[in-house]
Design a protein around this motif. Structure first.
Motif, PDB file in Angstrom:
ATOM      1  N   ALA A 141      41.648  40.214  38.550  1.00 33.52           N
ATOM      2  CA  ALA A 141      42.508  41.620  38.487  1.00 33.52           C
ATOM      3  C   ALA A 141      43.457  41.248  39.866  1.00 33.52           C
ATOM      4  N   ASN A 142      43.479  40.608  40.465  1.00 35.17           N
ATOM      5  CA  ASN A 142      44.307  40.093  41.724  1.00 35.17           C
ATOM      6  C   ASN A 142      45.110  38.825  41.323  1.00 35.17           C
ATOM      7  N   PHE A 143      45.289  38.457  40.148  1.00 33.37           N
ATOM      8  CA  PHE A 143      45.849  37.408  39.440  1.00 33.37           C
ATOM      9  C   PHE A 143      45.483  36.103  40.246  1.00 33.37           C
ATOM     10  N   ARG A 144      44.443  36.184  40.865  1.00 33.92           N
ATOM     11  CA  ARG A 144      44.142  34.771  41.439  1.00 33.92           C
ATOM     12  C   ARG A 144      44.606  34.617  43.052  1.00 33.92           C
ATOM     13  N   ARG A 145      45.020  35.803  43.442  1.00 33.38           N
ATOM     14  CA  ARG A 145      45.775  35.602  44.719  1.00 33.38           C
ATOM     15  C   ARG A 145      44.894  36.115  45.845  1.00 33.38           C
ATOM     16  N   ARG A 146      43.766  36.889  45.389  1.00 36.53           N
ATOM     17  CA  ARG A 146      42.893  37.340  46.315  1.00 36.53           C
ATOM     18  C   ARG A 146      41.451  37.076  45.626  1.00 36.53           C
ATOM     19  N   PHE A 147      40.279  36.810  46.222  1.00 38.21           N
ATOM     20  CA  PHE A 147      39.155  36.381  45.549  1.00 38.21           C
ATOM     21  C   PHE A 147      37.835  37.056  46.885  1.00 38.21           C
ATOM     22  N   MET A 148      36.743  36.632  46.185  1.00 29.39           N
ATOM     23  CA  MET A 148      35.676  36.942  46.928  1.00 29.39           C
ATOM     24  C   MET A 148      34.551  36.007  46.865  1.00 29.39           C
ATOM     25  N   LEU A 188      33.653  46.890  37.821  1.00 32.50           N
ATOM     26  CA  LEU A 188      33.401  47.278  39.101  1.00 32.50           C
ATOM     27  C   LEU A 188      34.241  46.288  39.954  1.00 32.50           C
ATOM     28  N   GLY A 189      34.180  44.764  39.664  1.00 34.01           N
ATOM     29  CA  GLY A 189      35.164  44.098  40.505  1.00 34.01           C
ATOM     30  C   GLY A 189      36.632  44.219  40.529  1.00 34.01           C
ATOM     31  N   VAL A 190      37.025  44.931  39.110  1.00 34.59           N
ATOM     32  CA  VAL A 190      38.535  45.268  38.913  1.00 34.59           C
ATOM     33  C   VAL A 190      38.794  46.594  39.556  1.00 34.59           C
ATOM     34  N   MET A 210      26.658  40.418  40.313  1.00 35.06           N
ATOM     35  CA  MET A 210      27.381  40.466  41.456  1.00 35.06           C
ATOM     36  C   MET A 210      28.538  39.442  41.447  1.00 35.06           C
ATOM     37  N   ALA A 211      28.373  38.394  41.017  1.00 32.65           N
ATOM     38  CA  ALA A 211      28.984  37.247  40.951  1.00 32.65           C
ATOM     39  C   ALA A 211      30.096  37.504  39.762  1.00 32.65           C
ATOM     40  N   HIS A 212      29.933  38.205  38.688  1.00 33.41           N
ATOM     41  CA  HIS A 212      30.781  38.873  37.747  1.00 33.41           C
ATOM     42  C   HIS A 212      31.866  39.611  38.396  1.00 33.41           C
ATOM     43  N   ALA A 213      31.355  40.678  39.278  1.00 28.63           N
ATOM     44  CA  ALA A 213      32.306  41.491  39.958  1.00 28.63           C
ATOM     45  C   ALA A 213      33.057  40.751  40.702  1.00 28.63           C
ATOM     46  N   ALA A 214      32.691  39.682  41.552  1.00 32.03           N
ATOM     47  CA  ALA A 214      33.482  38.650  42.353  1.00 32.03           C
ATOM     48  C   ALA A 214      34.529  38.219  41.247  1.00 32.03           C
ATOM     49  N   ILE A 215      34.178  37.603  40.288  1.00 30.33           N
ATOM     50  CA  ILE A 215      35.231  36.944  39.469  1.00 30.33           C
ATOM     51  C   ILE A 215      36.264  37.756  38.946  1.00 30.33           C
ATOM     52  N   ALA A 216      35.841  39.039  38.476  1.00 27.85           N
ATOM     53  CA  ALA A 216      36.843  40.020  37.850  1.00 27.85           C
ATOM     54  C   ALA A 216      37.813  40.506  38.884  1.00 27.85           C
ATOM     55  N   TYR A 217      37.272  40.487  40.256  1.00 32.32           N
ATOM     56  CA  TYR A 217      38.243  40.912  41.433  1.00 32.32           C
ATOM     57  C   TYR A 217      39.118  39.845  41.617  1.00 32.32           C
TER      58      TYR A 217
END
Length: 616
Positions: free
Chosen positions: A79-86, A453-455, A69-76
């Motif tokens: 994929a948002n070019f570090r502008r949004r995160f989880m 999944l995060g992407v 789940m942390a991998h998914a959050a990191i990929a999110y």
């Protein structure tokens, strides 16, 4: 008099997260896309209750594995070019420690994620609690201290009011272009439930936008002078180009100057593959077009890259006589690496100001024409290794070719570990910025499916295609079930070579015998015959095993039309890798061995090391 509101620490934390915003393309958006949570006694009563209260403004997602789940959050975030995160929260003990590997992924790749592991009781009355690891010499230590070396900022919240400065500092780190990385706030479980009168101002809405640092005038002048004197200049584009949103600026810079570009794993897709001056991958996993130029370049402009050994060929690749490195990077630590002339700036701002300083100057036409010719030659070679085939066991490259033909360049292609990063880096033809997603800073087996999944959460409008080997799949596949549960469709291509084929090839290349990597070479009584399609189907996916490249292409076309995650399994040859392109990589070979193959490999190794630049 300061107005206050009485909340538990956990309630204050979740309310604060809902008030943090960003602005992208003129739209105001919550900067946190949600929280991943696996609950236990360290977070279910305190933070769990608080998340329930904010479940509409701050969605909570349930996963099956804490690392995943942390991998998914990191990929999110990536994929948002570090502008949004989880954010991601766990209980204490094994749940927390399971996230440490993911923290390292974010740390190495400079990606934002907020980690919220539960911790022991601050009052220590119930010590030792279930899952608490006791240190005989340090009463303050808990397993969450494992996060310290892989967090950009770490804090342990032992009083409810401590969450105020901790969260303010966390947001500064998560949004800082230079210091970006994981933040860990270890939450003592009794403190999560304790109330405090928090100032209402703490919950005021705030919009976070990226800082765009402009270059120092002296550094800019030095960089411009150096480039104007170059006869064979080359640009290395790293992930910072994408995070800065500098792709258009890079394209304009290249168009104006005629300087060819090559891309790191993190920087691939900075320019579309069809840009005539994009030589594609550089380094150990590079194209012949890029590496030939890198060997000759007299000035290398490194933009937004940390210059890891796969990019530099273990510092044996860039060997042009009298070469000069110019480091355009927002992080001074990276800008000055290997005695580079630093140009500390945001990539977009730096490229635009450098372009203005170079106005009217162009790289020598012979150098530019040579680059274009080399790219055409590489494309012929790449076409040969990715062409369709009827062999019983195709190569990874042939599978990549099938995926490219069936899915096109408008998808987001994701991979992480094993032999695929090398083949994907040099062979995949990326379209738009962010369409190529590699976790190759830490190269973490098991990142692939969870990361995809995060992407997909970040880019629900895009087809997300995962390329994964059987080794990584067996390590971490549980989030297939999560993707089905959340209705987030992925297309997963599973390449089954019966083991760890990439490391087996490296083992053999360094003189070693095939040992303990392929299943047939490991200690066993019975070789497993794993039905990956049946396994994936049991997790809720549409699954199918295909027996040929043409059958794979047909199945991919069907998967594209599906609304549910599809897993396609194909057996591949563990011994074949693309010989075209590439560069030497420093992997130490034993000086003493009873095996003549190792002794021969050592002699070759010592010869190759002579090309390394000590002190650069």
């Amino acid at each position: 008099m300061t107005k206050t509101v009485r909340l538990t620490m956990a309630q204050a934390l979740t309310r604060f997260l809902t008030r943090q915003m960003t602005e992208i393309d003129g739209r105001k958006l919550p900067i946190f896309g949600g929280v991943w949570a696996i609950f236990g006694h360290g977070n279910v009563a305190g933070l769990g209750e608080a998340l329930y209260g904010e479940r509409e403004a701050l969605p909570t997602f349930r996963a099956h594995n804490e690392q995943a789940m942390a991998h998914a959050a990191i990929a999110y975030g990536k994929a948002n070019f570090r502008r949004r995160f989880m954010a991601a929260t766990t209980s204490i003990g094994p749940g927390a420690v399971n996230m440490v590997t993911a923290a390292a992924v974010a740390y190495v790749n400079r990606l934002p994620v907020l980690l919220l592991p539960g911790d022991v009781f601050a009052n220590r009355i119930p010590d030792p609690v279930l899952q608490q690891a006791e240190d005989f010499s340090d009463g303050t230590a808990t397993v969450n201290d494992c996060f310290r070396p892989v967090s950009r900022y770490f804090d342990r919240i032992a009083r409810p009011e401590q969450i105020v400065p901790a969260l303010n500092r966390a947001m500064q780190v998560l949004t800082d272009p230079a210091d970006c990385g994981p933040v860990t706030l270890a939450l003592c479980q009794d403190v999560q439930a304790e109330a405090y009168d928090y100032p209402e101002s703490f919950f005021a809405e705030r919009i976070w936008t990226p800082r765009r640092q402009r270059p120092d005038r002296g550094e800019l002048a030095s960089a411009a002078t150096t480039l104007k004197a170059a006869k064979k200049p080359l640009i290395v584009a790293g992930g910072g180009v994408l995070y800065s949103g500098a792709s258009d600026a890079l394209a304009a810079f290249v168009g104006a100057t005629g300087i060819p570009v090559c891309e790191t794993q993190g920087g691939k897709s900075s320019l579309p593959d069809d840009n005539r001056l994009n030589m594609a991958a550089v380094g150990v996993t590079g194209t012949s077009a890029a590496n030939r130029l890198a060997e000759e370049a007299d000035v290398v402009l490194a933009v937004g890259t940390r210059l890891q050994d796969f990019t530099t060929g273990s510092w044996a690749l860039f060997k042009g006589e009298g070469k000069t490195l110019v480091g355009l990077n927002v992080q001074p630590f990276d800008a000055g690496k290997h005695r580079a002339l630093p140009l500390v700036a945001d990539a977009k701002e730096g490229l635009e100001e450098l372009a203005a300083a170079l106005k009217g100057w162009k790289a020598p036409a012979a150098w530019t024409d040579n680059a274009i010719k080399g790219k055409a030659e590489w494309q012929v070679e790449a076409g040969k290794v990715t062409a369709s085939t009827n062999v019983a066991l195709p190569s990874d490259a042939q599978v990549i070719g099938a995926v490219q033909r069936a899915m096109g360049s408008d998808v987001i292609a994701l991979h992480a570990a094993g032999g695929l990063p090398g083949e994907m880096h040099k062979l995949w033809q990326a379209g738009a910025p962010g369409s190529y997603h590699a976790e190759y800073g830490f190269s973490t087996m098991g990142y692939e499916i969870a990361g995809a999944l995060g992407v997909k959460m970040a880019r629900p409008d895009k087809e997300v295609v995962v390329m994964v080997g059987d080794g990584s799949y067996l390590m971490l596949n549980s989030e297939i079930a999560t993707s089905v549960m959340l209705g987030l469709k992925l297309t997963i291509v599973l390449l089954d070579n019966r083991g760890f084929g990439c490391i087996n090839r490296l083992q053999m290349a360094t003189g070693g015998a095939s040992f303990n990597n392929l299943l047939k070479d490991a200690r066993h009584q019975t070789l497993p015959d794993i039905d990956f399609a049946a396994h994936a189907a049991s997790l809720g996916a549409i699954a199918r095993k295909v027996s040929s490249i043409s059958e794979l292409e047909t199945a991919l076309a069907a998967a594209r039309q599906s609304e549910r995650t599809t897993v396609l399994v194909i057996e591949t040859d563990p011994l074949i890798s693309t010989e075209a392109g590439g560069h030497w990589w420093d992997v130490a070979v034993p000086e003493v061995s009873a095996r003549p193959e190792v002794n021969a490999a050592r002699r070759a190794y010592e010869q190759k090391r002579k090309a390394q630049h000590v002190g650069d």
